[in-house]
Motif scaffolding. Sequence first.
Motif, short mmCIF file in Angstrom:
data_model
loop_
_atom_site.label_atom_id
_atom_site.label_comp_id
_atom_site.label_asym_id
_atom_site.label_seq_id
_atom_site.Cartn_x
_atom_site.Cartn_y
_atom_site.Cartn_z
N LEU A 50 38.39 70.74 -61.91
CA LEU A 50 38.09 72.17 -61.90
C LEU A 50 39.22 72.94 -61.21
O LEU A 50 39.65 73.99 -61.70
CB LEU A 50 36.77 72.45 -61.19
N ALA A 51 39.70 72.42 -60.08
CA ALA A 51 40.79 73.08 -59.36
C ALA A 51 42.07 73.15 -60.20
O ALA A 51 42.85 74.10 -60.09
CB ALA A 51 41.07 72.35 -58.04
N ALA A 52 42.26 72.16 -61.05
CA ALA A 52 43.44 72.13 -61.92
C ALA A 52 43.24 73.01 -63.15
O ALA A 52 44.17 73.18 -63.95
CB ALA A 52 43.75 70.70 -62.34
N GLY A 53 42.04 73.56 -63.33
CA GLY A 53 41.76 74.45 -64.45
C GLY A 53 41.81 73.77 -65.80
O GLY A 53 42.31 74.33 -66.77
N TRP A 54 41.24 72.56 -65.88
CA TRP A 54 41.37 71.77 -67.11
C TRP A 54 40.85 72.51 -68.34
O TRP A 54 41.34 72.30 -69.45
CB TRP A 54 40.67 70.42 -66.96
N GLY A 55 39.91 73.41 -68.18
CA GLY A 55 39.37 74.16 -69.31
C GLY A 55 40.35 75.16 -69.90
O GLY A 55 40.12 75.67 -70.99
N THR A 56 41.45 75.42 -69.21
CA THR A 56 42.47 76.35 -69.69
C THR A 56 43.74 75.63 -70.14
O THR A 56 44.72 76.29 -70.48
CB THR A 56 42.84 77.38 -68.60
N TRP A 57 43.73 74.31 -70.11
CA TRP A 57 44.91 73.55 -70.51
C TRP A 57 45.18 73.75 -72.00
O TRP A 57 44.29 74.15 -72.75
CB TRP A 57 44.71 72.06 -70.22
#
Length: 119
Positions: A50-57
């Motif tokens: 979540l912190a890495a923003g995987w949903g926006t990759w």
Amino acid sequence: MIDPQQRFHDSLDVLDWDDFPGLYRRLTPRIVRLLTADRFDHAMIASRLLAAGWGTWPAPERIAVERVRHAWWRSALHAHPGTGYITHILETLSVTAGTLAPPGWPRGPKLAPGRQTCT
């Protein structure tokens, strides 16, 4: 012949340690292999994704994570004896997706951003 350990250390030199999302995106394939083998703390990995923003990759990487999530859930349901605690797997999948519904199920209640409770 190149020493594998040296190659690993050389690869660490090219990582941007100040760019956590980028770094985590590059390390995710290795992390996910260990996670699905029940060799990492599930809650920690979920929060880091979540912190890495995987949903926006970019789409290929995001789709790869989604495919792993679906395959991991199906495998967990069909494995006997299980390959890990089903509750830990469900927790990881729920936190990373922001819903209590496992992959492939209709979406359940949404989780409050940054929290592991229902809204």
